[in-house]
Design an enzyme around this catalytic site. Structure first.
Site, short mmCIF file in Angstrom:
data_model
loop_
_atom_site.label_atom_id
_atom_site.label_comp_id
_atom_site.label_asym_id
_atom_site.label_seq_id
_atom_site.Cartn_x
_atom_site.Cartn_y
_atom_site.Cartn_z
N ASP A 63 39.24 19.53 75.19
CA ASP A 63 37.84 19.36 74.80
C ASP A 63 36.98 20.28 75.65
O ASP A 63 36.85 20.07 76.85
CB ASP A 63 37.44 17.89 75.01
CG ASP A 63 36.02 17.58 74.56
OD1 ASP A 63 35.27 18.51 74.20
OD2 ASP A 63 35.66 16.39 74.56
N SER A 107 31.43 10.62 73.06
CA SER A 107 30.42 11.68 72.95
C SER A 107 29.03 11.07 73.20
O SER A 107 28.83 10.40 74.22
CB SER A 107 30.55 12.34 71.58
OG SER A 107 29.87 13.54 71.51
N HIS A 135 37.25 18.33 71.11
CA HIS A 135 36.35 17.17 71.19
C HIS A 135 36.66 16.16 70.09
O HIS A 135 36.51 14.94 70.29
CB HIS A 135 34.91 17.65 71.10
CG HIS A 135 33.89 16.59 71.35
ND1 HIS A 135 33.87 15.82 72.49
CD2 HIS A 135 32.84 16.14 70.61
CE1 HIS A 135 32.86 14.96 72.44
NE2 HIS A 135 32.23 15.13 71.30
#
Lengths: 389, 389
Positions: A327, A160, A360
């Site tokens: 995701d 991320s 995610h």
């Protein structure tokens, strides 16, 4: 640092760990123009640094992460946030690598940030902490290298926002890393991503306990706003599919009630409210505002005339890019854009799209294929280090 | 009702309209057990009802909709919310149909709801208004038929929550409608949908101006919370693609600023904040809570042992189901589930998935294919009415 392990700790854990506070007395020039004459980083390190100082892996945390990536703090029943992936024999193998994870500046777990003292005023920085860019974190981590005696990173790894830092490392200090592992990330956020972040920020700022960020002076904090911010984030980190499986439409307290003011909740409502409340007691609102803005502003290729290929031509390391099928916050399509730019720039890149229904959040959770992919890639990185004369 | 049109109004608009308040003096037994001895509906009607009273179309509004679906209120520069689809020669053709659109109970535009008087107390219902189910709206609309002299609906039409009402109509009063048009809808919300609604509700309830829903007594309203709720909803109504096209990553007030407290915003942030503020001045927070709960609880087949096929076996009308390719709040997959259940139940069904980059909002916006699909289907409905002896 590992301590004697109680019998109850798993054998593949780094065990009991404590963090250390590293004082960096050299100036750090931030992207916004402000210079921090000195700053401190709260850091955890696992494994042993070799004599050349080149078997280190830098772990870059994401929005709400921190230095406690693996092992157990004494008395805690829950381990660090990446325990599944860091430890002896694990993909980030502490028997081969010296693993370094700092809390980055601007966050709220001991490193210089809104909660620490502004030397100009003697008061906590609070809302006056300067705005940050991902490159500021990278430059701070660069100074940390010297403090720890790390000569180069065998790998810089992050998911991320952590993946954004890893990519930035490959461009800012191309000679100082061998490998760059970019997990569930993107070269820049989409307008939708920014929109969710902005709603989260507005939730915090519109909380009457926010006081323009000076809430500590009023002995309070915008807990309601921060809880909402976390709830918004949390929904976007999970896949619709997983939420359906995990919570379905199960009701928590019986069925549709008679009359008004029904206390009936779906399981998902109860879960989300709990997550929001837990987070708002543990994170600092000014840090949340700072770091979401950093996320929004990140744009890998902006300084390269928006040409990602030109940007990656600067890089010298190998790349592994990993995405997760469900995701939707950092979708596989965003990772494929990274891969395409890397290929066009002539870089060595390996891409894995992992099947997962975890959204995610998958980058934090156990997944056999993900463990294999990461472990195989980093094992080669370890071999390369160990084969050096 | 249409008035003389100023020259500036488009020729295919129903022109100047005014709403009427219909007092329904018969009891309405709500699903929660409460009985409203009487209630009122604010309604707009366009076109002429035929002698048999069977050329009427019922328009079912969604979460934040109301009776003003088409034409212009005197002095307004903007028309009703479905102006693109209702008018002379338009898909919902006011030269052939008598079009009826009520604000439903529980909402805040003149019909009985939190803002109207609770006869038991003489005070506004506010937070004491009973919880509602979609079938309560259907039963209220059923009573409205009699008040207007409508003998049957040529079609019941709605998008989103409106589509849920239309499906409920087909099961509750199968003999009273010829066609059911279900646009961008679902047989029930997903856990993710519920999660977004719950965050929106929490934003409202955690606003200190909410006062457990008794904000009017404190001469205030939870504007901050309601604005946040709307912003959350708004992001989920737009597609990521459209937001990217519309707003990209354009900055509104210059580039990344030096120092702290930067006023720089992305266009999307400014847009969303504006939408939130506009909505919070126009909608009632208690109504928002009530109607999002209605959405969450809607489950077409719950009363049929969760068997949608068994449910639709009760229906007698024809169905048109429409979805939009980029709608992720009510995705095409949800519409295909409706279609599959209808087919399995032996119903006459026509399904159109419309290419659109507008997300869930597409059901409100101009789109040639959508206009053709809806217009063609309803032209057949008109022919059927007109062919009756």
């Amino acid at each position: 640092m590992p301590d004697t392990l109680p019998d109850t700790l798993p054998a593949d854990s780094v065990g009991i760990v404590t963090s250390r506070r590293v004082a960096i007395e050299r100036p750090l020039a931030l992207a916004c123009g402000v210079v921090l004459d000195s700053h401190q980083l709260e850091v955890e390190c696992y494994g042993q640094l070799n004599r050349r100082g080149d078997n280190a892996i830098l772990i870059c945390h994401a929005l709400s992460g921190h230095h406690h990536a693996a092992g157990y703090h004494r008395g805690d029943s829950r381990p660090g946030w990446w325990e599944h992936y860091i430890g002896p024999g694990k993909p980030i193998d502490t028997e081969r690598f010296y693993v370094v994870c700092p809390t980055n500046i601007g966050s709220c777990f001991g490193s210089t940030g809104p909660l620490t003292e502004n030397p100009a005023t003697g008061q906590p920085w609070a809302a006056e902490f300067p705005p940050l860019r991902a490159r500021d974190w990278v430059n701070s981590q660069r100074l940390l290298m010297d403090e720890l005696g790390v000569s180069r990173w065998a790998a810089v790894v992050g998911g991320s926002l952590g993946g954004m830092q890893a990519m930035r490392w490959s461009l800012e200090y191309p000679e100082l890393l061998d490998h760059c592992v970019v997990i569930a990330s993107a070269m820049k956020l989409s307008a939708q991503n920014i929109a969710f972040n902005e709603i989260a920020r507005r939730a915090i700022k519109s909380d009457p306990d926010f006081y323009d960020g000076q809430y500590a002076q009023h002995n309070t904090s915008p807990q309601r706003g921060l809880a909402l911010a976390r709830m918004i984030g949390h929904v976007t980190y999970l896949s619709d599919e997983l939420m359906g499986q995990k919570f379905g439409r199960e009701l928590r307290l019986g069925d549709f009630a008679t009359g008004s003011a029904s206390p009936v909740q779906f399981e998902i409502e109860s879960y989300l409210n709990h997550q929001g409340d837990k987070f708002s007691g543990a994170f600092d609102a000014n840090s949340y505002l700072l770091i979401t803005k950093m996320l929004d502003y990140f744009d890998l290729a902006r300084a390269y005339d928006n040409d990602a290929v030109a940007a990656f031509r600067r890089a010298r390391c190998g790349f592994q890019v990993i995405s997760f099928s469900s995701d939707w916050r950092f979708a596989p399509a965003r990772s494929r854009e990274i891969v395409q730019a890397l290929v066009a720039a002539g870089r060595d890149v390996c891409y894995c799209e992992i099947e997962s229904d975890q959204g995610h959040d998958a980058f934090l959770l156990p997944n056999r294929r993900y463990q294999e992919a990461l472990g195989t890639y980093l094992a080669r990185a370890a071999q390369a280090v160990e084969a050096r004369p």
